[in-house]
Scaffold this motif. Structure first.
Motif, mmCIF file in Angstrom:
data_model
loop_
_atom_site.group_PDB
_atom_site.id
_atom_site.type_symbol
_atom_site.label_atom_id
_atom_site.label_comp_id
_atom_site.label_asym_id
_atom_site.label_seq_id
_atom_site.Cartn_x
_atom_site.Cartn_y
_atom_site.Cartn_z
ATOM 1 N N LEU A 65 0.829 -1.207 0.000
ATOM 2 C CA LEU A 65 0.000 0.000 0.000
ATOM 3 C C LEU A 65 0.864 1.258 0.000
ATOM 4 O O LEU A 65 0.575 2.226 -0.716
ATOM 5 N N ALA A 66 1.916 1.257 0.808
ATOM 6 C CA ALA A 66 2.820 2.410 0.850
ATOM 7 C C ALA A 66 3.448 2.635 -0.523
ATOM 8 O O ALA A 66 3.584 3.786 -0.972
ATOM 9 N N GLU A 67 3.796 1.553 -1.212
ATOM 10 C CA GLU A 67 4.384 1.681 -2.548
ATOM 11 C C GLU A 67 3.388 2.239 -3.546
ATOM 12 O O GLU A 67 3.754 2.986 -4.452
ATOM 13 N N LEU A 68 2.118 1.920 -3.367
ATOM 14 C CA LEU A 68 1.072 2.469 -4.229
ATOM 15 C C LEU A 68 0.979 3.996 -4.076
ATOM 16 O O LEU A 68 0.765 4.712 -5.055
ATOM 17 N N LEU A 69 1.169 4.491 -2.858
ATOM 18 C CA LEU A 69 1.092 5.923 -2.562
ATOM 19 C C LEU A 69 2.381 6.673 -2.892
ATOM 20 O O LEU A 69 2.368 7.900 -3.060
ATOM 21 N N ASP A 70 3.479 5.941 -2.971
ATOM 22 C CA ASP A 70 4.799 6.559 -3.086
ATOM 23 C C ASP A 70 4.970 7.353 -4.375
ATOM 24 O O ASP A 70 4.678 6.873 -5.470
ATOM 25 N N HIS A 71 5.471 8.564 -4.216
ATOM 26 C CA HIS A 71 5.763 9.478 -5.317
ATOM 27 C C HIS A 71 4.541 9.777 -6.182
ATOM 28 O O HIS A 71 4.621 9.842 -7.406
ATOM 29 N N LYS A 72 3.417 9.988 -5.511
ATOM 30 C CA LYS A 72 2.170 10.346 -6.186
ATOM 31 C C LYS A 72 1.633 11.653 -5.599
ATOM 32 O O LYS A 72 1.965 12.042 -4.484
ATOM 33 N N PHE A 73 0.789 12.295 -6.375
ATOM 34 C CA PHE A 73 -0.036 13.371 -5.853
ATOM 35 C C PHE A 73 -1.303 12.705 -5.347
ATOM 36 O O PHE A 73 -1.999 12.028 -6.109
ATOM 37 N N LEU A 74 -1.601 12.855 -4.056
ATOM 38 C CA LEU A 74 -2.761 12.214 -3.447
ATOM 39 C C LEU A 74 -3.968 13.116 -3.636
ATOM 40 O O LEU A 74 -4.100 14.156 -2.981
ATOM 41 N N LEU A 75 -4.842 12.723 -4.534
ATOM 42 C CA LEU A 75 -5.994 13.526 -4.902
ATOM 43 C C LEU A 75 -7.206 13.122 -4.081
ATOM 44 O O LEU A 75 -7.638 11.964 -4.136
ATOM 45 N N GLN A 76 -7.746 14.054 -3.351
ATOM 46 C CA GLN A 76 -8.937 13.829 -2.532
ATOM 47 C C GLN A 76 -10.167 13.865 -3.438
ATOM 48 O O GLN A 76 -10.838 14.870 -3.589
ATOM 49 N N LEU A 110 -7.903 9.160 -4.582
ATOM 50 C CA LEU A 110 -8.379 8.394 -3.430
ATOM 51 C C LEU A 110 -9.823 8.777 -3.122
ATOM 52 O O LEU A 110 -10.175 9.956 -3.191
ATOM 53 N N PRO A 111 -10.656 7.822 -2.734
ATOM 54 C CA PRO A 111 -12.059 8.119 -2.424
ATOM 55 C C PRO A 111 -12.194 8.708 -1.013
ATOM 56 O O PRO A 111 -12.825 8.133 -0.131
ATOM 57 N N ILE A 112 -11.562 9.865 -0.802
ATOM 58 C CA ILE A 112 -11.555 10.531 0.504
ATOM 59 C C ILE A 112 -11.971 11.988 0.317
ATOM 60 O O ILE A 112 -11.780 12.561 -0.758
ATOM 61 N N PRO A 113 -12.520 12.631 1.377
ATOM 62 C CA PRO A 113 -12.959 14.016 1.259
ATOM 63 C C PRO A 113 -11.836 15.041 1.405
ATOM 64 O O PRO A 113 -11.985 16.189 1.010
ATOM 65 N N ASN A 114 -10.718 14.630 1.984
ATOM 66 C CA ASN A 114 -9.603 15.539 2.200
ATOM 67 C C ASN A 114 -8.328 14.706 2.303
ATOM 68 O O ASN A 114 -8.368 13.554 2.744
ATOM 69 N N SER A 115 -7.209 15.278 1.917
ATOM 70 C CA SER A 115 -5.955 14.519 1.933
ATOM 71 C C SER A 115 -5.184 14.738 3.236
ATOM 72 O O SER A 115 -3.973 14.867 3.243
ATOM 73 N N THR A 116 -5.917 14.746 4.342
ATOM 74 C CA THR A 116 -5.297 14.841 5.658
ATOM 75 C C THR A 116 -4.744 13.471 6.058
ATOM 76 O O THR A 116 -5.155 12.435 5.512
ATOM 77 N N ALA A 117 -3.854 13.470 7.021
ATOM 78 C CA ALA A 117 -3.297 12.198 7.509
ATOM 79 C C ALA A 117 -4.401 11.291 8.040
ATOM 80 O O ALA A 117 -4.355 10.071 7.852
ATOM 81 N N GLU A 118 -5.415 11.877 8.674
ATOM 82 C CA GLU A 118 -6.514 11.081 9.230
ATOM 83 C C GLU A 118 -7.307 10.379 8.125
ATOM 84 O O GLU A 118 -7.658 9.211 8.247
ATOM 85 N N CYS A 119 -7.598 11.102 7.047
ATOM 86 C CA CYS A 119 -8.356 10.500 5.937
ATOM 87 C C CYS A 119 -7.511 9.477 5.189
ATOM 88 O O CYS A 119 -8.032 8.433 4.766
ATOM 89 N N ILE A 120 -6.231 9.761 5.024
ATOM 90 C CA ILE A 120 -5.350 8.779 4.384
ATOM 91 C C ILE A 120 -5.268 7.519 5.257
ATOM 92 O O ILE A 120 -5.304 6.397 4.750
ATOM 93 N N ALA A 121 -5.198 7.705 6.577
ATOM 94 C CA ALA A 121 -5.157 6.558 7.493
ATOM 95 C C ALA A 121 -6.429 5.720 7.390
ATOM 96 O O ALA A 121 -6.375 4.485 7.432
ATOM 97 N N GLU A 122 -7.578 6.377 7.239
ATOM 98 C CA GLU A 122 -8.837 5.630 7.099
ATOM 99 C C GLU A 122 -8.831 4.794 5.821
ATOM 100 O O GLU A 122 -9.189 3.609 5.832
ATOM 101 N N TRP A 123 -8.431 5.397 4.711
ATOM 102 C CA TRP A 123 -8.351 4.665 3.450
ATOM 103 C C TRP A 123 -7.374 3.494 3.584
ATOM 104 O O TRP A 123 -7.678 2.364 3.186
ATOM 105 N N PHE A 124 -6.201 3.759 4.145
ATOM 106 C CA PHE A 124 -5.161 2.744 4.297
ATOM 107 C C PHE A 124 -5.689 1.582 5.140
ATOM 108 O O PHE A 124 -5.459 0.412 4.814
ATOM 109 N N THR A 125 -6.410 1.891 6.214
ATOM 110 C CA THR A 125 -6.954 0.857 7.101
ATOM 111 C C THR A 125 -7.883 -0.080 6.338
ATOM 112 O O THR A 125 -7.781 -1.304 6.461
ATOM 113 N N GLY A 126 -8.795 0.479 5.565
ATOM 114 C CA GLY A 126 -9.720 -0.347 4.799
ATOM 115 C C GLY A 126 -9.012 -1.241 3.796
ATOM 116 O O GLY A 126 -9.339 -2.427 3.656
#
Length: 161
Positions: A65-76, A110-126
């Motif tokens: 999962l970390a590799e999927l996120l690596d060197h990307k622009f995380l779009l909310q 990412l299917p998240i409302p904001n690219s905060t650490a909390e929202c990224i953590a929720e996506w990552f958890t799922g």
């Protein structure tokens, strides 16, 4: 009496570097990036083998999962504040007259409302839970993920199962 066990894996190779621009209170942060660290805790009863789950299996799933996120622009993708338009090879993101165009290969929507650490953590958890359940870890009671933007600054998400 209810008991549970917990294992955790963190940092080391559970890292990714990514760009984002979160929105807050009607404003949008400037485009910037972080070197994120990932912290994972899973809780549950011991398996017949005497562990909650194999450390190596947890690390592999989290690292993928970390590799999927690596060197990307995380779009909310579910942002209520950004105007987002997907073109064949480009994502266009606008906020109050300022427009960014990103090559599609550099964007992770990412299917998240904001690219905060909390929202990224929720996506990552799922995503991590899905991966662990595919491995057979159906006995887990809780999974917690922390996304550390910088030392001492972590957004957490806990899922009770």
């Amino acid at each position: 009496m209810h008991t549970t066990r917990k294992v955790s894996v963190e940092r080391n190779r559970l890292r990714f570097a990514a760009a984002h621009m979160a929105t807050f209170g009607g404003a949008c942060e400037p485009l910037h990036g972080h070197n994120y660290d990932v912290i994972v805790e899973i809780e549950g009863p011991l398996t017949d083998d005497g562990w909650v789950w194999d450390f190596g299996a947890v690390k592999r799933a989290a690292r993928e999962l970390a590799e999927l996120l690596d060197h990307k622009f995380l779009l909310q993708r579910k942002s209520a504040h950004l105007d987002i338009r997907e073109e064949p090879d480009v994502w266009e993101v606008s906020f109050r007259g300022k427009t960014y165009r990103f090559p599609a290969s550099d964007v992770l929507p990412l299917p998240i409302p904001n690219s905060t650490a909390e929202c990224i953590a929720e996506w990552f958890t799922g995503q991590l839970l899905d991966a662990l359940q595919r491995q057979g870890a159906t006995h887990l009671r809780r999974i917690t993920v922390g996304i550390e933007e910088m030392p001492g600054q972590v957004g957490w998400y806990t899922l009770e199962l």
